[in-house]
Design a protein around this motif. Structure first.
Motif, short mmCIF file in Angstrom:
data_model
loop_
_atom_site.label_atom_id
_atom_site.label_comp_id
_atom_site.label_asym_id
_atom_site.label_seq_id
_atom_site.Cartn_x
_atom_site.Cartn_y
_atom_site.Cartn_z
N TYR A 38 6.85 -9.68 -46.63
CA TYR A 38 6.44 -10.55 -45.53
C TYR A 38 7.64 -11.32 -44.97
O TYR A 38 7.88 -11.34 -43.76
CB TYR A 38 5.37 -11.54 -45.99
CG TYR A 38 4.93 -12.46 -44.86
CD1 TYR A 38 3.89 -12.09 -44.01
CD2 TYR A 38 5.57 -13.67 -44.62
CE1 TYR A 38 3.51 -12.90 -42.96
CE2 TYR A 38 5.21 -14.49 -43.57
CZ TYR A 38 4.18 -14.10 -42.74
OH TYR A 38 3.82 -14.91 -41.68
N LEU A 45 -1.88 -14.61 -45.79
CA LEU A 45 -2.04 -13.36 -45.05
C LEU A 45 -3.41 -13.32 -44.37
O LEU A 45 -3.54 -12.87 -43.22
CB LEU A 45 -1.88 -12.16 -45.98
CG LEU A 45 -0.52 -12.00 -46.67
CD1 LEU A 45 -0.52 -10.72 -47.51
CD2 LEU A 45 0.62 -11.99 -45.67
N HIS A 52 -3.78 -14.74 -40.97
CA HIS A 52 -3.33 -13.89 -39.86
C HIS A 52 -4.47 -13.00 -39.38
O HIS A 52 -4.53 -12.64 -38.19
CB HIS A 52 -2.18 -12.98 -40.30
CG HIS A 52 -0.90 -13.67 -40.62
ND1 HIS A 52 -0.76 -14.52 -41.70
CD2 HIS A 52 0.33 -13.62 -40.01
CE1 HIS A 52 0.49 -14.96 -41.74
NE2 HIS A 52 1.17 -14.42 -40.75
N ALA A 111 -6.76 -5.45 -43.54
CA ALA A 111 -5.44 -4.97 -43.11
C ALA A 111 -5.22 -3.50 -43.43
O ALA A 111 -4.34 -2.86 -42.86
CB ALA A 111 -4.34 -5.80 -43.76
N TYR A 121 0.82 -8.07 -39.01
CA TYR A 121 0.96 -9.52 -39.16
C TYR A 121 1.76 -10.19 -38.04
O TYR A 121 1.44 -11.31 -37.63
CB TYR A 121 1.59 -9.84 -40.52
CG TYR A 121 0.66 -9.48 -41.64
CD1 TYR A 121 -0.43 -10.29 -41.97
CD2 TYR A 121 0.82 -8.28 -42.35
CE1 TYR A 121 -1.31 -9.93 -42.96
CE2 TYR A 121 -0.06 -7.92 -43.35
CZ TYR A 121 -1.12 -8.75 -43.65
OH TYR A 121 -2.01 -8.39 -44.64
#
Length: 298
Positions: free
Chosen positions: A40, A204, A207, A243, A256
């Motif tokens: 990330y 996460l 997002h 995701a 992201y």
């Protein structure tokens, strides 16, 4: 003797890192995980200009061996301070330790210092032997040399580099006292301490979802983050299902990057103060993003 030198990078990293341009400010960050957090932050740094963040600022994730499982908050803090010690004292001082006495005796400190200053100044065969020998005792001289030469030590300017840790609350493993120690130590040393409660995957999820709305009746479950399968907690499963990433990575750019600003705004709806994050749902990583956004790409 247990290896006290944990900063490690793989061959691919070492080949590419030497080609990086030194930014105006670097945020050095030690993280708990060896994969998700690293990917990330490296994605954030690689695509920062897409967010309007100037290329003069960057994030450098401190790497360690994939087999290094030392990820408790204090151990993350120790990794950061290992880098700071390297930055302040240099490689030569480390190699003067009795731990490396046999290697220094074999090659001589003059030879080693020549390698540190300019690897091409020493014969390739001897250089490779030295690197291999040091790697066998867990010391990655190439990566440490890279780290030692990228930092900005000019304390008189506003572009000082910033030292950070990123830790999970993880109430099932970490005690409040452990996190309080890290917070106190970071404040005393002027480090940044970023906390995700219950875990980095919550950041996460911000997002991927308007969490406050979509999980309004499950906020307590998010905070408790129970184990729901062999491979997932409640939060990590929600992230995985939304995701659709797994062994092939986060796909930061596509999944992201378009929602970083959304995550910043959504995070502000939860706990934001360091102390509050010990007991309440939230993540204060948005503060790093907003600070980086101050360096606008004109």
């Amino acid at each position: 003797m247990q290896n006290k030198y944990r900063l490690r990078a793989n061959q691919y990293d070492r080949e590419t890192e030497d080609k990086k341009i030194r930014p105006y400010r670097i945020y050095y960050i030690a993280v708990e995980g060896n994969a998700t957090e690293k990917e990330y932050f490296e994605g954030l740094s690689a695509y920062r200009e897409n967010l309007g963040i100037h290329a003069i600022v960057s994030v450098e994730v401190l790497k360690r061996s994939s087999k290094d499982g030392h990820s408790a908050p204090r151990q993350v803090l120790e990794l950061l301070e290992e880098y700071i010690s390297l930055r302040n004292d240099g490689i030569a001082k480390e190699l003067s330790d009795d731990y490396f006495s046999s290697i220094v005796s074999e090659y001589g400190m003059n030879f080693i210092e020549r390698y540190i200053q300019n690897p091409d100044s020493v014969p390739t065969k001897e250089r490779n032997r030295l690197v291999t020998k040091l790697l066998t005792v867990g010391y990655d001289i190439n990566y440490r040399r890279y780290l030692a030469t990228t930092g900005n030590n000019d304390s008189t300017t506003e572009n000082d580099d910033v030292f950070c840790i990123m830790i999970d609350r993880d109430a099932g493993s970490h005690t409040p006292e452990e996190l309080e120690f890290c917070l106190k130590h970071c404040k005393e040393k002027s480090y940044r301490c970023f906390i995700a409660n219950p875990c980095f995957e919550f950041w996460l999820l911000l997002h991927l979802s308007d969490v406050k709305v979509e999980y309004a009746d499950k906020l307590d479950t998010l905070l408790a983050n129970p184990k729901v399968s062999e491979h997932h907690t409640f939060v990590s499963r929600e992230v995985s299902q939304r995701a659709h990433h797994g062994k092939h990575g986060l796909h930061f750019k596509n999944v992201y990057l378009p929602h970083v600003v959304d995550a910043v705004q959504r995070a502000k709806e939860f706990a934001t103060n360091d102390e509050d994050l010990i007991d309440h749902l939230g993540c204060n990583l948005w503060k790093l993003i907003e600070e980086m956004l101050q360096f606008q790409d004109k």
